[in-house]
Design an enzyme around this catalytic site. Structure first.
Site, PDB file in Angstrom:
ATOM      1  N   SER A   1      -3.715   2.964   8.309  1.00  0.00           N
ATOM      2  CA  SER A   1      -3.171   1.627   8.570  1.00  0.00           C
ATOM      3  C   SER A   1      -3.767   0.971   9.812  1.00  0.00           C
ATOM      4  O   SER A   1      -4.606   0.087   9.692  1.00  0.00           O
ATOM      5  CB  SER A   1      -1.656   1.678   8.640  1.00  0.00           C
ATOM      6  OG  SER A   1      -1.165   1.814   7.328  1.00  0.00           O
ATOM      7  N   ARG A   2      -3.337   1.387  10.969  1.00  0.00           N
ATOM      8  CA  ARG A   2      -3.934   0.884  12.219  1.00  0.00           C
ATOM      9  C   ARG A   2      -3.910   2.025  13.226  1.00  0.00           C
ATOM     10  O   ARG A   2      -2.916   2.761  13.322  1.00  0.00           O
ATOM     11  CB  ARG A   2      -3.161  -0.320  12.788  1.00  0.00           C
ATOM     12  CG  ARG A   2      -3.434  -1.634  12.086  1.00  0.00           C
ATOM     13  CD  ARG A   2      -4.883  -2.142  12.285  1.00  0.00           C
ATOM     14  NE  ARG A   2      -5.140  -3.388  11.564  1.00  0.00           N
ATOM     15  CZ  ARG A   2      -5.652  -3.469  10.336  1.00  0.00           C
ATOM     16  NH1 ARG A   2      -5.971  -2.388   9.671  1.00  0.00           N
ATOM     17  NH2 ARG A   2      -5.860  -4.646   9.781  1.00  0.00           N
TER      18      ARG A   2
ATOM     19  N   HIS B   1     -12.874   3.300   8.889  1.00  0.00           N
ATOM     20  CA  HIS B   1     -12.160   2.111   8.386  1.00  0.00           C
ATOM     21  C   HIS B   1     -12.755   1.637   7.051  1.00  0.00           C
ATOM     22  O   HIS B   1     -13.131   0.475   6.910  1.00  0.00           O
ATOM     23  CB  HIS B   1     -12.196   0.993   9.436  1.00  0.00           C
ATOM     24  CG  HIS B   1     -10.996   0.079   9.329  1.00  0.00           C
ATOM     25  ND1 HIS B   1     -10.276  -0.333  10.426  1.00  0.00           N
ATOM     26  CD2 HIS B   1     -10.386  -0.501   8.258  1.00  0.00           C
ATOM     27  CE1 HIS B   1      -9.292  -1.128  10.037  1.00  0.00           C
ATOM     28  NE2 HIS B   1      -9.342  -1.244   8.723  1.00  0.00           N
TER      29      HIS B   1
ATOM     30  N   PRO C   1       2.374  -2.201   9.286  1.00  0.00           N
ATOM     31  CA  PRO C   1       1.426  -2.944  10.127  1.00  0.00           C
ATOM     32  C   PRO C   1       1.585  -2.478  11.580  1.00  0.00           C
ATOM     33  O   PRO C   1       2.567  -1.796  11.912  1.00  0.00           O
ATOM     34  CB  PRO C   1       1.870  -4.400   9.980  1.00  0.00           C
ATOM     35  CG  PRO C   1       3.249  -4.360   9.437  1.00  0.00           C
ATOM     36  CD  PRO C   1       3.491  -3.018   8.835  1.00  0.00           C
TER      37      PRO C   1
ATOM     38  N   ILE D   1       0.835  -1.212   0.000  1.00  0.00           N
ATOM     39  CA  ILE D   1       0.000   0.000   0.000  1.00  0.00           C
ATOM     40  C   ILE D   1       0.869   1.262   0.000  1.00  0.00           C
ATOM     41  O   ILE D   1       0.607   2.218  -0.727  1.00  0.00           O
ATOM     42  CB  ILE D   1      -0.964  -0.027   1.214  1.00  0.00           C
ATOM     43  CG1 ILE D   1      -1.914  -1.223   1.100  1.00  0.00           C
ATOM     44  CG2 ILE D   1      -1.745   1.283   1.318  1.00  0.00           C
ATOM     45  CD1 ILE D   1      -2.714  -1.530   2.356  1.00  0.00           C
TER      46      ILE D   1
ATOM     47  N   GLU E   1     -11.174   2.049  17.978  1.00  0.00           N
ATOM     48  CA  GLU E   1     -12.301   1.986  17.034  1.00  0.00           C
ATOM     49  C   GLU E   1     -13.238   0.798  17.266  1.00  0.00           C
ATOM     50  O   GLU E   1     -14.395   0.821  16.841  1.00  0.00           O
ATOM     51  CB  GLU E   1     -11.785   1.946  15.591  1.00  0.00           C
ATOM     52  CG  GLU E   1     -11.089   0.654  15.205  1.00  0.00           C
ATOM     53  CD  GLU E   1     -10.585   0.674  13.761  1.00  0.00           C
ATOM     54  OE1 GLU E   1      -9.881   1.633  13.389  1.00  0.00           O
ATOM     55  OE2 GLU E   1     -10.889  -0.274  13.016  1.00  0.00           O
TER      56      GLU E   1
ATOM     57  N   ASP F   1      -8.384   6.980   8.916  1.00  0.00           N
ATOM     58  CA  ASP F   1      -9.376   5.960   8.560  1.00  0.00           C
ATOM     59  C   ASP F   1      -9.442   4.903   9.662  1.00  0.00           C
ATOM     60  O   ASP F   1     -10.230   3.968   9.585  1.00  0.00           O
ATOM     61  CB  ASP F   1      -9.010   5.308   7.218  1.00  0.00           C
ATOM     62  CG  ASP F   1     -10.100   4.364   6.719  1.00  0.00           C
ATOM     63  OD1 ASP F   1     -11.272   4.794   6.689  1.00  0.00           O
ATOM     64  OD2 ASP F   1      -9.785   3.199   6.399  1.00  0.00           O
TER      65      ASP F   1
HETATM   66  P1  NAD Z   1       2.851  -4.919   3.639  1.00  0.00           P
HETATM   67  O1  NAD Z   1       3.181  -6.053   4.537  1.00  0.00           O
HETATM   68  O2  NAD Z   1       2.894  -5.109   2.167  1.00  0.00           O
HETATM   69  O3  NAD Z   1       3.800  -3.670   4.000  1.00  0.00           O
HETATM   70  C1  NAD Z   1       4.128  -3.285   5.294  1.00  0.00           C
HETATM   71  C2  NAD Z   1       5.486  -2.621   5.238  1.00  0.00           C
HETATM   72  O4  NAD Z   1       5.784  -2.103   6.542  1.00  0.00           O
HETATM   73  C3  NAD Z   1       6.632  -3.589   4.876  1.00  0.00           C
HETATM   74  O5  NAD Z   1       7.409  -3.047   3.835  1.00  0.00           O
HETATM   75  C4  NAD Z   1       7.431  -3.690   6.175  1.00  0.00           C
HETATM   76  O6  NAD Z   1       8.823  -3.890   5.959  1.00  0.00           O
HETATM   77  C5  NAD Z   1       7.161  -2.344   6.813  1.00  0.00           C
HETATM   78  N1  NAD Z   1       7.416  -2.321   8.249  1.00  0.00           N
HETATM   79  C6  NAD Z   1       7.080  -3.271   9.171  1.00  0.00           C
HETATM   80  N2  NAD Z   1       7.507  -2.898  10.389  1.00  0.00           N
HETATM   81  C7  NAD Z   1       8.133  -1.695  10.228  1.00  0.00           C
HETATM   82  C8  NAD Z   1       8.780  -0.810  11.105  1.00  0.00           C
HETATM   83  N3  NAD Z   1       8.887  -1.092  12.420  1.00  0.00           N
HETATM   84  N4  NAD Z   1       9.296   0.327  10.607  1.00  0.00           N
HETATM   85  C9  NAD Z   1       9.215   0.611   9.276  1.00  0.00           C
HETATM   86  N5  NAD Z   1       8.606  -0.195   8.396  1.00  0.00           N
HETATM   87  C10 NAD Z   1       8.070  -1.341   8.864  1.00  0.00           C
HETATM   88  O7  NAD Z   1       1.400  -4.409   4.102  1.00  0.00           O
HETATM   89  P2  NAD Z   1       0.346  -3.567   3.256  1.00  0.00           P
HETATM   90  O8  NAD Z   1      -0.506  -4.491   2.471  1.00  0.00           O
HETATM   91  O9  NAD Z   1       1.041  -2.448   2.579  1.00  0.00           O
HETATM   92  O10 NAD Z   1      -0.577  -3.028   4.447  1.00  0.00           O
HETATM   93  C11 NAD Z   1      -0.063  -2.144   5.416  1.00  0.00           C
HETATM   94  C12 NAD Z   1      -1.083  -2.019   6.540  1.00  0.00           C
HETATM   95  O11 NAD Z   1      -2.242  -1.336   6.060  1.00  0.00           O
HETATM   96  C13 NAD Z   1      -1.638  -3.354   7.044  1.00  0.00           C
HETATM   97  O12 NAD Z   1      -0.793  -3.959   7.993  1.00  0.00           O
HETATM   98  C14 NAD Z   1      -2.953  -2.947   7.656  1.00  0.00           C
HETATM   99  O13 NAD Z   1      -2.747  -2.653   9.029  1.00  0.00           O
HETATM  100  C15 NAD Z   1      -3.326  -1.666   6.913  1.00  0.00           C
HETATM  101  N6  NAD Z   1      -4.535  -1.812   6.096  1.00  0.00           N
HETATM  102  C16 NAD Z   1      -5.585  -0.974   6.311  1.00  0.00           C
HETATM  103  C17 NAD Z   1      -6.733  -1.096   5.543  1.00  0.00           C
HETATM  104  C18 NAD Z   1      -7.936  -0.190   5.718  1.00  0.00           C
HETATM  105  O14 NAD Z   1      -9.030  -0.489   5.212  1.00  0.00           O
HETATM  106  N7  NAD Z   1      -7.808   0.937   6.397  1.00  0.00           N
HETATM  107  C19 NAD Z   1      -6.808  -2.088   4.568  1.00  0.00           C
HETATM  108  C20 NAD Z   1      -5.710  -2.924   4.362  1.00  0.00           C
HETATM  109  C21 NAD Z   1      -4.569  -2.772   5.132  1.00  0.00           C
END
Ligand code: NAD
Length: 340
Positions: A242-243, A304, A215, A163, A272, A267
């Site tokens: 994200s969260r 969300h 995440p 994302i 929440e 979001d």
């Molecule tokens: P992904 O696993 O493809 O990417 C996460 C990235 O974060 C990775 O590149 C990882 O190396 C990096 N990361 C992990 N820990 C880290 C840290 N301590 N410091 C820096 N970087 C770090 O995940 P994604 O598919 O891109 O999704 C990201 C997040 O988006 C999900 O974990 C979820 O919480 C959130 N999300 C939200 C919605 C929504 O509807 N609002 C929907 C989908 C996902």
């Protein structure tokens, strides 16, 4: 115990919304899944509703604590299929010990989530949420609606997974300089996308817009807190799709009160659970921090919904159905989806 022939898998779907039901039913034609759609969330107390089910299907705000998982395992549940990417709400150790398989949807539409992050940014910056209300009241004044050009400004992307990368590319397309931070930088992508990796402190200092895409883990909890907000540029915009717990809400409120941040688009919210996804319009809001956030004209909160596109819903349903079907031996679990 399950009373169906092994080719039919009974699945209890917690926290079902009409769009979940529609997408799951469409994706499961001829898959031999008998759905039990439940409109309440999974908790330790509601877990007994999954009796007779071999699979349980849940979303982001369902409870997957040890006591709840124990109830599910004791009833013969074998699979917990998350209809989301993040698994931070699962007690993974407990699931392993109880021999419960947990699957997630490793990828659906990173575009859906990234585009929503950008929608929040554009709305906040150009104040279209306020303009919409004004014009409906026949208030055609522009006072207080001044934004800034994104072109030529700097965006900071924290987390360059699926994302974060799409968000970075969209913002780069606006003519922004894009800085990025990730524990595992993807230098090849950055080179091609015209993105520069930087230390997180540099990113916070130099960015006009910061968007969070990691995440929720022990390391990322409160990545935005009082001392990191102090590093941010005065007048910057923060976006979090994200969260919720990536941001310390108390510190955020202080930063908004002092005028340090020009805008905040959320979001997700750390508390929440039990609020987002529900219609509470006839009730009293008991969460004072959320109530305070809602008073700021420069805070935009959505419930969300970043994932909520037709494409994302159908991909979530396709992966979920494939993983539940795997229980009946019709397929194997989707690659990258097994958490435990
Ligand atoms: P992904 O696993 O493809 O990417 C996460 C990235 O974060 C990775 O590149 C990882 O190396 C990096 N990361 C992990 N820990 C880290 C840290 N301590 N410091 C820096 N970087 C770090 O995940 P994604 O598919 O891109 O999704 C990201 C997040 O988006 C999900 O974990 C979820 O919480 C959130 N999300 C939200 C919605 C929504 O509807 N609002 C929907 C989908 C996902």
């Amino acid at each position: 115990m399950n009373t169906h022939p092994s080719s039919v898998v009974t699945a209890a779907v917690f926290d079902t919304k009409p769009y979940d039901r529609e997408a799951l039913q469409r994706a499961s034609a001829n898959h031999g899944i008998e759905w039990h759609f439940l409109d309440f969330r999974l908790t330790q107390d509601s877990a007994s509703a999954a009796r007779n089910a071999r699979a349980v299907c849940v979303f982001v705000n369902d409870e997957l604590s040890r006591p709840c998982l124990e109830v599910l395992a004791a009833q013969g549940v074998e699979l917990i299929a998350l209809r989301c990417t993040g698994s931070n709400h699962v007690d993974v150790d407990a699931a392993k010990q109880l021999k419960l398989t947990v699957t997630r949807v490793p990828v659906y539409s990173p575009h859906a989530v990234a585009e929503h992050a950008v929608a929040l940014l554009l709305t906040l910056n150009r104040k279209t949420h306020r303009a919409f209300n004004r014009v409906r009241e026949l208030n055609f004044s522009l006072n207080g609606l001044v934004g800034f050009d994104l072109h030529g400004k700097t965006a900071g992307i924290i987390g360059t997974g699926k994302i974060g990368r799409v968000t970075a590319e969209i913002l780069h397309g606006f003519g922004m300089r894009v800085l990025a931070y990730d524990l595992f930088p993807n230098h090849e992508w950055a080179r091609q996308a015209g993105v520069e990796y930087a230390e997180v402190s540099v990113l916070l200092r130099d960015s006009d817009v910061i968007s969070l895409h990691t995440p929720l883990t022990a390391e990322t909890r409160y990545i935005i807190r009082a001392d990191t907000i102090k590093l941010m540029r005065r007048g910057s915009i923060l976006i979090n799709v994200s969260r919720g717990a990536l941001v310390d809400t108390k510190a955020l409120i202080q930063a908004l009160k002092s005028g340090r941040l020009a805008g905040v688009g959320l979001d997700v919210y750390e508390e929440e659970e039990g609020i987002f996804f529900e219609d509470l319009s006839g009730e009293v809001l008991h969460d004072d921090e959320l109530a305070r956030l809602l008073t700021f004209p420069n805070v935009l909160i959505t419930s969300h919904q970043a994932f909520l596109t037709r494409e994302a819903l159908s991909e979530i349903a396709r992966t979920t159905v494939a993983n539940i079907s795997a229980l009946a031996g019709q397929a194997s679990f989707v690659e990258g989806s097994v958490v435990t």
